[in-house]
Design a protein around this motif. Structure first.
Motif, PDB file in Angstrom:
ATOM      1  N   UNK A 328       7.779   4.430   3.809  1.00 14.48           N
ATOM      2  CA  UNK A 328       6.436   4.624   4.349  1.00 14.48           C
ATOM      3  C   UNK A 328       6.224   3.649   5.491  1.00 14.48           C
ATOM      4  N   UNK A 329       5.438   4.049   6.462  1.00 17.52           N
ATOM      5  CA  UNK A 329       5.153   3.167   7.590  1.00 17.52           C
ATOM      6  C   UNK A 329       3.816   2.449   7.463  1.00 17.52           C
ATOM      7  N   UNK A 330       3.089   2.740   6.388  1.00 17.40           N
ATOM      8  CA  UNK A 330       1.731   2.199   6.293  1.00 17.40           C
ATOM      9  C   UNK A 330       1.428   1.448   5.007  1.00 17.40           C
ATOM     10  N   UNK A 331       1.962   1.884   3.877  1.00 10.67           N
ATOM     11  CA  UNK A 331       1.551   1.334   2.584  1.00 10.67           C
ATOM     12  C   UNK A 331       2.346   0.086   2.220  1.00 10.67           C
ATOM     13  N   UNK A 332       1.860  -1.065   2.664  1.00  9.74           N
ATOM     14  CA  UNK A 332       2.567  -2.320   2.373  1.00  9.74           C
ATOM     15  C   UNK A 332       2.460  -2.699   0.897  1.00  9.74           C
ATOM     16  N   UNK A 333       1.500  -2.122   0.168  1.00 15.77           N
ATOM     17  CA  UNK A 333       1.331  -2.459  -1.248  1.00 15.77           C
ATOM     18  C   UNK A 333       2.549  -2.084  -2.080  1.00 15.77           C
ATOM     19  N   UNK A 334       3.364  -1.141  -1.594  1.00 10.50           N
ATOM     20  CA  UNK A 334       4.570  -0.748  -2.316  1.00 10.50           C
ATOM     21  C   UNK A 334       5.599  -1.871  -2.357  1.00 10.50           C
ATOM     22  N   UNK A 335       5.413  -2.884  -1.532  1.00  9.59           N
ATOM     23  CA  UNK A 335       6.411  -3.935  -1.382  1.00  9.59           C
ATOM     24  C   UNK A 335       5.905  -5.307  -1.845  1.00  9.59           C
ATOM     25  N   UNK A 336       4.716  -5.355  -2.433  1.00  4.05           N
ATOM     26  CA  UNK A 336       4.163  -6.651  -2.828  1.00  4.05           C
ATOM     27  C   UNK A 336       4.742  -7.112  -4.165  1.00  4.05           C
ATOM     28  N   UNK A 337       4.712  -8.408  -4.371  1.00  2.66           N
ATOM     29  CA  UNK A 337       5.179  -9.035  -5.596  1.00  2.66           C
ATOM     30  C   UNK A 337       4.548 -10.418  -5.679  1.00  2.66           C
ATOM     31  N   UNK A 338       4.703 -11.088  -6.805  1.00  2.00           N
ATOM     32  CA  UNK A 338       4.188 -12.455  -6.916  1.00  2.00           C
ATOM     33  C   UNK A 338       5.148 -13.414  -6.210  1.00  2.00           C
ATOM     34  N   UNK A 339       4.638 -14.561  -5.840  1.00  2.00           N
ATOM     35  CA  UNK A 339       5.483 -15.585  -5.224  1.00  2.00           C
ATOM     36  C   UNK A 339       6.551 -16.046  -6.216  1.00  2.00           C
TER      37      UNK A 339
END
Length: 368
Positions: A328-339
């Motif tokens: 996807x070019x827009x949905x950055x939430x697919x790539x989030x994680x905790x530090x």
């Protein structure tokens, strides 16, 4: 008879003078002394290590405290004469409980007391001087240099720091603070050049780009636009990696824009952007080639570790994206994680002064 009278008068006069002298000495002993003591500050944080005690008097003074407090409080001087300022040296409080000490000062006639209160240590909320919060914890790695750049137009201000691999010619991380001071209207300079703090033979020559890839910034050009000279530092080749073009110009660019948006919602946003060239399941290093046909390692993935600070409140989030065309070019939430999860992936310890509880949680309200 005259002699006797003279002797009696002389005796009476001597007695009078003696009594006058005694009275005078006694009056001096108990004369009024404007005796004042003042403690500043009276209440301190867990990490504060000094305070000042001002003593106003014309007499000799001494300081005393309870024996049980002597292990964490001491004085530049315990006694003196006349008005003085005494430095108090305090050990940092590593316990959660507040500490209290009563400090007594005597001038020989009276005793005055002030109370010093030191707050308990609060896990996850550093007090006092925090230093450069963005810097990951250092670890021993072969062929690496730690480099720190200051702003050319304001050398008293830090710009960004990096851990640079002189063999594979990329930075494993670039760390920097971000707030409105750093962002202005200088625009993009495209001033591609070698990093002046690293030998040129240890860098890739990228004036003409990287065949098959974009020259991917780790600290973005748009994060340093308060002057042209400051923007030029983001175009050092040490800050570049071979990045998939579609990733760089779309999803990754969207994440960078979001980071700048978040920087306006807090006092400071601490950013660590990085590139990893091997993984536990794929230890092979892939290479691209610079303008002189020399190798430069191609990252397997990129990441960002972010820490928001609002006064003494902290919030964290992280992102990890493979160096390939994204789904996807827009949905950055697919790539989030905790530090904390990113730390396990990369082997680096991010924001080492911040508690694990903060790094192990994502507060959705802070990352809209």
């Amino acid at each position: 008879m005259k002699k006797l009278s003279f002797l009696l008068i002389s005796l009476l006069f001597s007695t009078f003078l003696f009594n006058m002298n005694c009275s005078s000495d006694n009056d001096n002993e108990y004369e009024e002394d404007n005796f004042i003591i003042n403690l500043s500050p009276e209440k301190i944080s867990a990490e504060t290590t000094t305070s000042e005690l001002k003593i106003t008097t014309t007499r000799k003074w001494t300081i005393s405290i309870e024996d049980k407090n002597k292990s964490w409080v001491s004085f530049s001087s315990n006694e003196g004469v006349s008005s003085s300022t005494v430095s108090i040296i305090i050990e940092p409080n590593k316990n959660e409980k507040t500490r209290i000490v009563d400090i007594s000062v005597s001038n020989g006639l009276e005793i005055k007391t002030v109370r010093l209160i030191q707050e308990g240590f609060k896990e996850g909320v550093p007090l006092g001087k925090l230093g450069w919060l963005e810097l990951p914890k250092q670890k021993n790695m072969q062929n690496t240099l730690f480099i720190s750049h200051k702003l050319p137009d304001n050398p008293s201000q830090r710009n960004y720091s990096m851990l640079y691999d002189t063999q594979n010619k990329i930075a494993y991380w670039v760390a920097y603070p971000l707030h409105k001071y750093y962002i202005g209207k200088s625009g993009r300079t495209d001033a591609w050049n070698f990093d002046p703090q690293i030998l040129q033979e240890k860098q890739s020559s990228l004036f003409k780009g990287i065949p098959g890839f974009d020259r991917g910034h780790q600290i973005p050009s748009a994060d340093r636009t308060n002057s042209k000279n400051n923007n030029k530092t983001t175009f050092y080749f040490s800050n570049m990696t071979p990045q998939n073009s579609i990733l760089n110009q779309n999803l990754w660019a969207n994440l960078e824009k979001k980071v700048r948006t978040w920087s306006y919602q807090c006092d400071t946003l601490y950013v660590v952007t990085g590139a990893i060239i091997t993984t536990a399941t794929d230890p092979t290093i892939n290479y691209a080639y610079d303008n002189n046909k020399n190798k430069i390692a191609v990252p397997k993935y990129y990441y960002k570790a972010l820490l928001k600070r609002n006064k003494n409140s902290f919030y964290s989030i992280a992102y990890k994206m493979n160096n390939e065309k994204p789904v996807t070019n827009t949905n950055i939430d697919l790539y989030k994680m905790t530090v904390s999860e990113l730390e396990k992936e990369t082997g680096f310890t991010f924001f080492p002064k911040i508690s694990e509880a903060i790094k192990n949680e994502i507060n959705p309200s802070q990352w809209k």
